[in-house]
Design a protein around this motif. Structure first.
Motif, PDB file in Angstrom:
ATOM      1  N   ALA A  51     -37.117  64.499  39.000  1.00  0.00           N
ATOM      2  CA  ALA A  51     -35.716  64.000  38.461  1.00  0.00           C
ATOM      3  C   ALA A  51     -34.581  64.834  39.081  1.00  0.00           C
ATOM      4  CB  ALA A  51     -35.734  64.185  36.873  1.00  0.00           C
ATOM      5  N   ARG A  52     -34.921  66.093  39.254  1.00  0.00           N
ATOM      6  CA  ARG A  52     -33.727  66.958  39.672  1.00  0.00           C
ATOM      7  C   ARG A  52     -33.371  66.537  41.273  1.00  0.00           C
ATOM      8  NH1 ARG A  52     -35.719  72.785  38.427  1.00  0.00           N
ATOM      9  NH2 ARG A  52     -34.184  73.382  40.218  1.00  0.00           N
ATOM     10  N   PRO A  53     -32.098  66.297  41.300  1.00  0.00           N
ATOM     11  CA  PRO A  53     -31.766  65.983  42.894  1.00  0.00           C
ATOM     12  C   PRO A  53     -32.140  66.962  43.951  1.00  0.00           C
ATOM     13  CG  PRO A  53     -29.834  65.333  41.380  1.00  0.00           C
ATOM     14  CD  PRO A  53     -30.934  66.050  40.389  1.00  0.00           C
ATOM     15  N   VAL A  54     -32.119  68.176  43.504  1.00  0.00           N
ATOM     16  CA  VAL A  54     -32.166  69.253  44.560  1.00  0.00           C
ATOM     17  C   VAL A  54     -33.798  69.229  45.050  1.00  0.00           C
ATOM     18  CG1 VAL A  54     -32.826  70.912  42.851  1.00  0.00           C
ATOM     19  CG2 VAL A  54     -31.803  71.478  45.126  1.00  0.00           C
ATOM     20  N   LEU A  55     -34.720  68.859  43.875  1.00  0.00           N
ATOM     21  CA  LEU A  55     -35.937  69.043  44.439  1.00  0.00           C
ATOM     22  C   LEU A  55     -36.203  67.564  45.326  1.00  0.00           C
ATOM     23  CD1 LEU A  55     -37.744  69.699  41.112  1.00  0.00           C
ATOM     24  CD2 LEU A  55     -37.260  71.308  43.137  1.00  0.00           C
ATOM     25  N   GLN A  56     -35.550  66.426  44.924  1.00  0.00           N
ATOM     26  CA  GLN A  56     -35.779  65.109  45.897  1.00  0.00           C
ATOM     27  C   GLN A  56     -35.216  65.343  47.042  1.00  0.00           C
ATOM     28  OE1 GLN A  56     -33.619  61.905  43.730  1.00  0.00           O
ATOM     29  NE2 GLN A  56     -34.552  62.374  41.835  1.00  0.00           N
ATOM     30  N   MET A  57     -34.158  66.375  47.379  1.00  0.00           N
ATOM     31  CA  MET A  57     -33.630  66.580  48.672  1.00  0.00           C
ATOM     32  C   MET A  57     -34.684  67.451  49.415  1.00  0.00           C
ATOM     33  SD  MET A  57     -30.324  68.736  49.669  1.00  0.00           S
ATOM     34  CE  MET A  57     -31.080  70.275  49.174  1.00  0.00           C
ATOM     35  N   LEU A  58     -35.449  68.480  48.870  1.00  0.00           N
ATOM     36  CA  LEU A  58     -36.417  69.186  49.430  1.00  0.00           C
ATOM     37  C   LEU A  58     -37.380  68.354  50.039  1.00  0.00           C
ATOM     38  CD1 LEU A  58     -36.920  72.241  46.980  1.00  0.00           C
ATOM     39  CD2 LEU A  58     -35.872  72.245  49.396  1.00  0.00           C
ATOM     40  N   LEU A  59     -37.706  67.483  49.554  1.00  0.00           N
ATOM     41  CA  LEU A  59     -38.903  66.401  50.005  1.00  0.00           C
ATOM     42  C   LEU A  59     -38.309  65.651  51.106  1.00  0.00           C
ATOM     43  CD1 LEU A  59     -40.672  65.212  46.750  1.00  0.00           C
ATOM     44  CD2 LEU A  59     -41.078  67.003  48.154  1.00  0.00           C
ATOM     45  N   GLN A  60     -37.060  65.319  51.163  1.00  0.00           N
ATOM     46  CA  GLN A  60     -36.699  64.450  52.144  1.00  0.00           C
ATOM     47  C   GLN A  60     -36.221  65.132  53.679  1.00  0.00           C
ATOM     48  OE1 GLN A  60     -33.323  62.769  50.188  1.00  0.00           O
ATOM     49  NE2 GLN A  60     -34.647  61.021  49.546  1.00  0.00           N
ATOM     50  N   GLN A  61     -35.966  66.618  53.542  1.00  0.00           N
ATOM     51  CA  GLN A  61     -35.677  67.657  54.558  1.00  0.00           C
ATOM     52  C   GLN A  61     -36.390  67.368  55.836  1.00  0.00           C
ATOM     53  OE1 GLN A  61     -35.050  71.341  52.717  1.00  0.00           O
ATOM     54  NE2 GLN A  61     -33.056  71.142  52.532  1.00  0.00           N
ATOM     55  N   PRO A  62     -37.847  67.487  55.829  1.00  0.00           N
ATOM     56  CA  PRO A  62     -38.593  67.539  56.864  1.00  0.00           C
ATOM     57  C   PRO A  62     -38.454  66.368  57.725  1.00  0.00           C
ATOM     58  CG  PRO A  62     -39.998  68.390  55.058  1.00  0.00           C
ATOM     59  CD  PRO A  62     -38.612  67.996  54.566  1.00  0.00           C
ATOM     60  N   LEU A  63     -38.788  65.136  57.262  1.00  0.00           N
ATOM     61  CA  LEU A  63     -38.539  64.031  58.149  1.00  0.00           C
ATOM     62  C   LEU A  63     -37.116  63.803  58.650  1.00  0.00           C
ATOM     63  CD1 LEU A  63     -41.421  61.891  56.472  1.00  0.00           C
ATOM     64  CD2 LEU A  63     -41.504  63.148  58.533  1.00  0.00           C
ATOM     65  N   SER A  64     -36.206  63.945  57.675  1.00  0.00           N
ATOM     66  CA  SER A  64     -34.752  63.839  58.267  1.00  0.00           C
ATOM     67  C   SER A  64     -34.292  64.732  59.161  1.00  0.00           C
ATOM     68  CB  SER A  64     -33.802  63.987  56.806  1.00  0.00           C
ATOM     69  OG  SER A  64     -34.034  63.082  55.717  1.00  0.00           O
ATOM     70  N   ALA A  65     -34.978  66.160  59.424  1.00  0.00           N
ATOM     71  CA  ALA A  65     -34.666  66.827  60.279  1.00  0.00           C
ATOM     72  C   ALA A  65     -34.970  66.451  61.720  1.00  0.00           C
ATOM     73  CB  ALA A  65     -35.189  68.046  59.933  1.00  0.00           C
ATOM     74  N   VAL A  66     -35.936  65.535  61.510  1.00  0.00           N
ATOM     75  CA  VAL A  66     -36.391  64.893  63.094  1.00  0.00           C
ATOM     76  C   VAL A  66     -36.027  63.440  63.155  1.00  0.00           C
ATOM     77  CG1 VAL A  66     -37.977  66.674  63.645  1.00  0.00           C
ATOM     78  CG2 VAL A  66     -38.615  64.682  62.220  1.00  0.00           C
ATOM     79  N   SER A  67     -35.076  63.090  62.043  1.00  0.00           N
ATOM     80  CA  SER A  67     -34.838  61.550  62.094  1.00  0.00           C
ATOM     81  C   SER A  67     -36.162  60.490  62.187  1.00  0.00           C
ATOM     82  CB  SER A  67     -33.931  61.156  63.561  1.00  0.00           C
ATOM     83  OG  SER A  67     -32.607  61.942  63.449  1.00  0.00           O
ATOM     84  N   ARG A  68     -37.004  60.816  61.402  1.00  0.00           N
ATOM     85  CA  ARG A  68     -38.198  59.973  60.983  1.00  0.00           C
ATOM     86  C   ARG A  68     -38.170  59.583  59.601  1.00  0.00           C
ATOM     87  NH1 ARG A  68     -40.045  59.377  65.886  1.00  0.00           N
ATOM     88  NH2 ARG A  68     -40.302  61.082  67.209  1.00  0.00           N
ATOM     89  N   ASN A  69     -37.138  59.826  58.619  1.00  0.00           N
ATOM     90  CA  ASN A  69     -37.524  59.562  57.271  1.00  0.00           C
ATOM     91  C   ASN A  69     -37.690  58.025  56.966  1.00  0.00           C
ATOM     92  OD1 ASN A  69     -34.849  59.284  58.277  1.00  0.00           O
ATOM     93  ND2 ASN A  69     -33.867  59.563  56.210  1.00  0.00           N
ATOM     94  N   THR A  70     -37.494  57.285  57.642  1.00  0.00           N
ATOM     95  CA  THR A  70     -37.924  55.794  57.416  1.00  0.00           C
ATOM     96  C   THR A  70     -39.103  55.212  58.366  1.00  0.00           C
ATOM     97  OG1 THR A  70     -36.327  55.034  59.124  1.00  0.00           O
ATOM     98  CG2 THR A  70     -35.553  55.037  56.942  1.00  0.00           C
TER      99      THR A  70
END
Length: 93
Positions: free
Chosen positions: A34-53
Protein backbone atom coordinates in the motif's frame (compact mmCIF):
# COMPACT_ATOMS: atom_id res chain seq x y z
CA UNK A 1 11.67 -18.28 -12.09
CA UNK A 2 14.47 -16.72 -10.15
CA UNK A 3 14.93 -16.28 -6.43
CA UNK A 4 15.77 -13.00 -4.71
CA UNK A 5 16.57 -12.42 -1.05
CA UNK A 6 16.74 -9.32 1.13
CA UNK A 7 16.92 -9.21 4.90
CA UNK A 8 14.71 -12.16 5.98
CA UNK A 9 12.47 -12.08 2.90
CA UNK A 10 12.64 -14.54 0.02
CA UNK A 11 10.94 -13.89 -3.32
CA UNK A 12 10.38 -16.19 -6.27
CA UNK A 13 9.87 -14.04 -9.34
CA UNK A 14 8.52 -14.97 -12.77
CA UNK A 15 8.98 -12.50 -15.63
CA UNK A 16 7.17 -13.09 -18.91
CA UNK A 17 6.04 -11.01 -21.89
CA UNK A 18 2.83 -9.16 -21.11
CA UNK A 19 1.29 -5.76 -20.46
CA UNK A 20 3.06 -4.64 -17.30
CA UNK A 21 0.99 -6.34 -14.60
CA UNK A 22 2.72 -6.87 -11.27
CA UNK A 23 1.16 -9.57 -9.09
CA UNK A 24 2.48 -10.33 -5.59
CA UNK A 25 1.10 -13.37 -3.73
CA UNK A 26 -1.95 -13.43 -6.05
CA UNK A 27 -2.76 -9.75 -5.38
CA UNK A 28 -2.15 -6.63 -7.44
CA UNK A 29 1.03 -4.98 -6.17
CA UNK A 30 -0.84 -1.78 -5.24
CA UNK A 31 -3.06 -3.81 -2.89
CA UNK A 32 -0.21 -5.86 -1.42
CA UNK A 33 2.21 -2.95 -1.00
CA UNK A 34 0.00 0.00 0.00
CA UNK A 35 2.92 2.40 0.58
CA UNK A 36 3.76 4.36 -2.59
CA UNK A 37 7.51 4.10 -1.96
CA UNK A 38 7.31 0.27 -2.04
CA UNK A 39 5.25 0.39 -5.23
CA UNK A 40 7.89 2.62 -6.78
CA UNK A 41 10.63 0.12 -5.82
CA UNK A 42 8.89 -2.60 -7.82
CA UNK A 43 8.56 -0.41 -10.90
CA UNK A 44 12.18 0.81 -10.97
CA UNK A 45 13.95 -2.09 -12.73
CA UNK A 46 11.72 -2.26 -15.80
CA UNK A 47 11.26 1.51 -15.94
CA UNK A 48 15.04 1.92 -15.97
CA UNK A 49 15.22 0.09 -19.30
CA UNK A 50 11.88 1.42 -20.63
CA UNK A 51 10.19 -1.99 -20.56
CA UNK A 52 7.54 -1.42 -17.87
CA UNK A 53 4.66 -2.21 -20.26
CA UNK A 54 6.32 -5.16 -22.02
CA UNK A 55 6.56 -7.74 -19.22
CA UNK A 56 4.32 -9.13 -16.49
CA UNK A 57 5.81 -9.92 -13.10
CA UNK A 58 4.38 -12.59 -10.85
CA UNK A 59 6.05 -13.11 -7.49
CA UNK A 60 5.56 -15.06 -4.30
CA UNK A 61 7.22 -13.64 -1.21
CA UNK A 62 7.60 -15.00 2.31
CA UNK A 63 9.31 -13.86 5.48
CA UNK A 64 10.48 -10.49 6.67
CA UNK A 65 8.48 -7.29 6.54
CA UNK A 66 6.95 -5.49 3.60
CA UNK A 67 10.10 -3.43 2.96
CA UNK A 68 12.29 -6.53 2.81
CA UNK A 69 9.78 -8.32 0.59
CA UNK A 70 9.63 -5.41 -1.86
CA UNK A 71 13.43 -5.27 -1.89
CA UNK A 72 13.72 -9.00 -2.57
CA UNK A 73 11.38 -8.73 -5.57
CA UNK A 74 13.15 -5.61 -6.86
CA UNK A 75 16.62 -7.11 -6.49
CA UNK A 76 15.61 -10.11 -8.57
CA UNK A 77 14.00 -7.88 -11.19
CA UNK A 78 17.28 -5.98 -11.52
CA UNK A 79 19.10 -9.28 -11.91
CA UNK A 80 16.78 -10.35 -14.69
CA UNK A 81 16.98 -7.05 -16.56
CA UNK A 82 20.77 -7.28 -16.43
CA UNK A 83 20.64 -10.56 -18.36
CA UNK A 84 19.02 -9.05 -21.44
CA UNK A 85 15.54 -10.19 -22.36
CA UNK A 86 13.11 -12.11 -20.18
CA UNK A 87 14.96 -14.95 -18.47
CA UNK A 88 12.49 -17.79 -18.85
CA UNK A 89 14.03 -20.77 -17.10
CA UNK A 90 16.75 -18.80 -15.30
CA UNK A 91 17.14 -19.82 -11.70
CA UNK A 92 19.42 -18.36 -9.08
CA UNK A 93 19.81 -18.37 -5.35
Amino acid sequence: YATGKRKNAVARVWLKPGRGAIIINDKDYTAYFARPVLQMLLQQPLSAVSRNTQYDINATVVGGGLSGQAGAVRDEEYGSVGHGSAWAGKSSG
